[in-house]
Design a protein around this motif. Structure first.
Motif, PDB file in Angstrom:
ATOM      1  N   GLU A 356     -33.680   2.258-143.536  1.00  0.00           N
ATOM      2  CA  GLU A 356     -33.186   2.149-144.910  1.00  0.00           C
ATOM      3  C   GLU A 356     -34.093   2.840-145.925  1.00  0.00           C
ATOM      4  O   GLU A 356     -33.640   3.273-146.972  1.00  0.00           O
ATOM      5  CB  GLU A 356     -33.031   0.672-145.284  1.00  0.00           C
ATOM      6  CG  GLU A 356     -31.889  -0.046-144.573  1.00  0.00           C
ATOM      7  CD  GLU A 356     -30.521   0.453-145.033  1.00  0.00           C
ATOM      8  OE1 GLU A 356     -30.432   1.047-146.134  1.00  0.00           O
ATOM      9  OE2 GLU A 356     -29.551   0.261-144.279  1.00  0.00           O
ATOM     10  N   ARG A 357     -35.371   2.935-145.625  1.00  0.00           N
ATOM     11  CA  ARG A 357     -36.288   3.536-146.601  1.00  0.00           C
ATOM     12  C   ARG A 357     -35.988   5.015-146.835  1.00  0.00           C
ATOM     13  O   ARG A 357     -36.429   5.588-147.831  1.00  0.00           O
ATOM     14  CB  ARG A 357     -37.739   3.365-146.135  1.00  0.00           C
ATOM     15  CG  ARG A 357     -38.047   3.988-144.791  1.00  0.00           C
ATOM     16  CD  ARG A 357     -39.502   3.790-144.411  1.00  0.00           C
ATOM     17  NE  ARG A 357     -39.781   4.300-143.081  1.00  0.00           N
ATOM     18  CZ  ARG A 357     -40.995   4.630-142.660  1.00  0.00           C
ATOM     19  NH1 ARG A 357     -42.031   4.496-143.469  1.00  0.00           N
ATOM     20  NH2 ARG A 357     -41.175   5.080-141.431  1.00  0.00           N
ATOM     21  N   TYR A 358     -35.256   5.645-145.894  1.00  0.00           N
ATOM     22  CA  TYR A 358     -34.878   7.046-146.062  1.00  0.00           C
ATOM     23  C   TYR A 358     -33.389   7.206-146.395  1.00  0.00           C
ATOM     24  O   TYR A 358     -32.834   8.295-146.242  1.00  0.00           O
ATOM     25  CB  TYR A 358     -35.198   7.840-144.805  1.00  0.00           C
ATOM     26  CG  TYR A 358     -36.675   8.099-144.611  1.00  0.00           C
ATOM     27  CD1 TYR A 358     -37.352   8.991-145.437  1.00  0.00           C
ATOM     28  CD2 TYR A 358     -37.386   7.448-143.608  1.00  0.00           C
ATOM     29  CE1 TYR A 358     -38.708   9.229-145.269  1.00  0.00           C
ATOM     30  CE2 TYR A 358     -38.743   7.682-143.436  1.00  0.00           C
ATOM     31  CZ  TYR A 358     -39.402   8.573-144.269  1.00  0.00           C
ATOM     32  OH  TYR A 358     -40.746   8.810-144.103  1.00  0.00           O
ATOM     33  N   ALA A 359     -32.752   6.146-146.875  1.00  0.00           N
ATOM     34  CA  ALA A 359     -31.312   6.209-147.183  1.00  0.00           C
ATOM     35  C   ALA A 359     -31.003   7.277-148.224  1.00  0.00           C
ATOM     36  O   ALA A 359     -29.943   7.925-148.177  1.00  0.00           O
ATOM     37  CB  ALA A 359     -30.825   4.845-147.664  1.00  0.00           C
ATOM     38  N   ASP A 360     -31.934   7.492-149.155  1.00  0.00           N
ATOM     39  CA  ASP A 360     -31.704   8.496-150.203  1.00  0.00           C
ATOM     40  C   ASP A 360     -31.708   9.926-149.663  1.00  0.00           C
ATOM     41  O   ASP A 360     -31.336  10.858-150.386  1.00  0.00           O
ATOM     42  CB  ASP A 360     -32.774   8.369-151.288  1.00  0.00           C
ATOM     43  CG  ASP A 360     -32.630   7.084-152.099  1.00  0.00           C
ATOM     44  OD1 ASP A 360     -31.535   6.491-152.062  1.00  0.00           O
ATOM     45  OD2 ASP A 360     -33.611   6.673-152.748  1.00  0.00           O
ATOM     46  N   SER A 361     -32.130  10.105-148.418  1.00  0.00           N
ATOM     47  CA  SER A 361     -32.163  11.451-147.831  1.00  0.00           C
ATOM     48  C   SER A 361     -30.822  11.873-147.254  1.00  0.00           C
ATOM     49  O   SER A 361     -30.674  13.025-146.812  1.00  0.00           O
ATOM     50  CB  SER A 361     -33.232  11.510-146.721  1.00  0.00           C
ATOM     51  OG  SER A 361     -34.522  11.301-147.238  1.00  0.00           O
ATOM     52  N   ALA A 362     -29.830  10.980-147.259  1.00  0.00           N
ATOM     53  CA  ALA A 362     -28.514  11.310-146.686  1.00  0.00           C
ATOM     54  C   ALA A 362     -27.865  12.532-147.336  1.00  0.00           C
ATOM     55  O   ALA A 362     -27.325  13.395-146.619  1.00  0.00           O
ATOM     56  CB  ALA A 362     -27.592  10.097-146.767  1.00  0.00           C
ATOM     57  N   PRO A 363     -27.875  12.672-148.677  1.00  0.00           N
ATOM     58  CA  PRO A 363     -27.282  13.885-149.265  1.00  0.00           C
ATOM     59  C   PRO A 363     -27.989  15.165-148.826  1.00  0.00           C
ATOM     60  O   PRO A 363     -27.347  16.211-148.671  1.00  0.00           O
ATOM     61  CB  PRO A 363     -27.444  13.659-150.778  1.00  0.00           C
ATOM     62  CG  PRO A 363     -27.581  12.187-150.938  1.00  0.00           C
ATOM     63  CD  PRO A 363     -28.300  11.724-149.715  1.00  0.00           C
TER      64      PRO A 363
END
Length: 521
Positions: A356-363
């Motif tokens: 979850e800590r890298y969820a912002d990397s999806a885009p």
């Protein structure tokens, strides 16, 4: 050149064509290499995990550091000659110019061996200076002194792989590269653990296993050349070394690497400068998943260039057009499952793989995956330009695109951080592909699209779009999305089976009823 009406139906461009069997053979061989590469990735991943868990953190960093230096030195030693062999040897072979065939082989082997040994001599000669390790590990210099022996060995290995590709021997490549090599490394690692050995033992094992592989390749190559009658055509008196032709090809060829070096280096440097380690991690963590979209393409590369070069030597532009687009649609379809996961399902894949800590990397993953898939799905435009010798055009667009990437990154990264880096890389790859495709259209006779294949790309776009809409609309559990992606992949293969001609390319699949329903009778 034939009119475009020959591409009006799915079967017209290939049925009965002189190069049809060669194209099918290339796709079969490349598919075998793809299977081997996937299997070897699994073995190599297991090897890496065992090594990481066994070695101390300091020893692993020293080993990885030395391997990275060896990799750089090997790239310098080969100087693009491993790629030149796959163009020039088949052309000279088709022309019956065996003096230049052997001259090319001797030149490439001599340069790679000489530069590789020079790198070894430099490391041993400068070991006093290298004694102070920049990574703070006392064993680092000892590890480097052992691993540097890989430079000439790996350089020769690359040339030998190219030779087997020239003479269409995918099974030999499969065995040596994807069975023997990872098997030997796994054996070395198991001996390391069971024997409680040091990191120097691991380095020596890597060198010995690589040397054994090259020795086996030499024996296999000698038998192949003797069986094909090429060895008896070797003559020192008639040998011609086409140094000017080869180096005028390899030097511009290296500018292709400039584009990727500019993207990878400028991204990290600018993100680190303007945003720090957190932004670098957010961007770089998804890069390996995004580049998986080129896994199929890289597996098909090896056999494509020699076959295209032979067709070029024969003046068979129509054959190259068939080879190009038939290979492109196979790459597009086989890469679709990876594309569906990393683009359409970027959000659940990112959190599943990285937390979850890298969820912002999806885009960032979605953008990069689109770019790398776009690069793969359009086929070997850059390689085809090189086969046709459009070197000035290649150098021009490579230089322009590298500078454009730097400009875009300087503009976007300070303002948007990792998102700016993702946009910069994506736009650069797409621009580069448009320029290469334009070069094909204007200078090689390869058509923009075969009308019969447009449906393949429409199907892929529709399937990926529907999965993305489903994900954005209802955000189903990850396993549901993965099942949908699997079903969509089966649909893409089944719907496009006529264009792929899968049943004709792999007739043995007809024995399996379930597969027969997918690929056709």
């Amino acid at each position: 050149m034939k009119s475009d009406t020959s591409a009006a139906a799915p079967t017209d461009a290939l049925t009965g064509a002189p190069g049809d069997s060669a194209t099918r053979k290339q796709i079969r061989g490349s598919s075998l290499l793809l299977v081997g590469r996937v299997a070897s990735l699994g073995v190599n991943f297991a090897v890496q995990i065992i090594v990481i868990r066994y070695l101390s953190k300091s020893d692993y960093v020293a080993f990885a550091y030395a391997l990275s230096l060896v990799s750089l030195a090997t790239s310098i030693a080969t100087f693009g000659l491993d790629r030149s062999i796959t163009r020039f040897v088949p052309i000279y072979d088709e022309q019956g110019n065996y003096g230049k065939v052997w001259g090319t082989i001797v030149l490439a082997g001599g340069v790679v061996t000489s530069v590789g040994l020079l790198c070894v001599a430099l490391v041993y000669g400068l070991q006093g200076i290298l004694g102070g390790s920049p990574i703070g590990n006392s064993s680092a210099s000892s590890i480097l002194l052992v691993l540097v022996l890989l430079v000439p060995i790996q350089g020769l290995d690359g040339l030998l792989v190219g030779m087997f590709a020239v003479f269409s021997k995918p099974r030999a490549i499969f065995f040596r590269k994807y069975v023997l090599a990872p098997g030997l490394r796994l054996t070395i690692v198991l001996l390391l653990v069971l024997g409680h050995q040091s990191v120097v033992f691991l380095a020596a094992g890597y060198v010995v296993s690589a040397a054994l592989g090259v020795g086996l390749y030499m024996v296999m190559l000698e038998r192949m050349l003797r069986r094909d009658g090429l060895l008896e055509r070797f003559s020192l008196t008639s040998m011609q070394i086409p140094a000017r032709e080869i180096f005028s090809f390899t030097v511009p060829l290296l500018t292709s690497d400039l584009v990727y070096m500019a993207m990878n280096t400028s991204d990290v440097v600018l993100l680190g400068h303007y945003g720090g380690a957190t932004d670098v991690a957010a961007f770089r963590v998804v890069m390996p998943a995004a580049t998986l979209n080129q896994l199929v393409m890289s597996s098909f590369t090896l056999l494509f260039t020699p076959l295209a070069a032979r067709m070029f030597a024969r003046g068979d532009e129509e054959g190259i057009n068939r080879l190009y687009w038939q290979t492109a649609i196979w790459i597009a379809v086989l890469s679709f499952p990876i594309f569906a996961l990393t683009f359409s399902l970027a959000a659940p894949v990112t959190t599943t793989l990285f937390g979850e800590r890298y969820a912002d990397s999806a885009p960032y993953l979605a953008l990069l995956s689109f770019a790398y898939y776009f690069n793969a799905a359009l086929g070997f435009n850059g390689l085809t330009l090189k086969v046709f010798g459009r070197l000035r055009y290649i150098v021009s667009i490579n230089t322009f695109v590298a500078l454009a990437n730097l400009g875009i990154n300087f503009l976007l990264i300070p303002r948007y951080g990792p998102l700016g880096a993702a946009i910069g890389t994506t736009s650069t790859l797409i621009l580069h592909n448009f320029l290469k495709q334009a070069g094909l259209l204007l200078g090689t006779g390869v058509r923009l699209f075969r009308r019969a294949d447009i449906a393949v790309y429409v199907t892929i776009a529709a399937a990926a779009g529907l999965i993305l809409v489903l994900q954005l609309a209802i955000s189903p559990p990850a396993f549901v999305g993965f099942i949908v992606a699997a079903l969509a992949s089966l649909f893409v293969v089944s719907y496009n089976r006529s264009a792929l001609r899968a049943a004709e390319t792999f007739p043995e699949l007809r024995r399996f009823r379930i597969i027969r329903l997918i690929v056709g009778a």
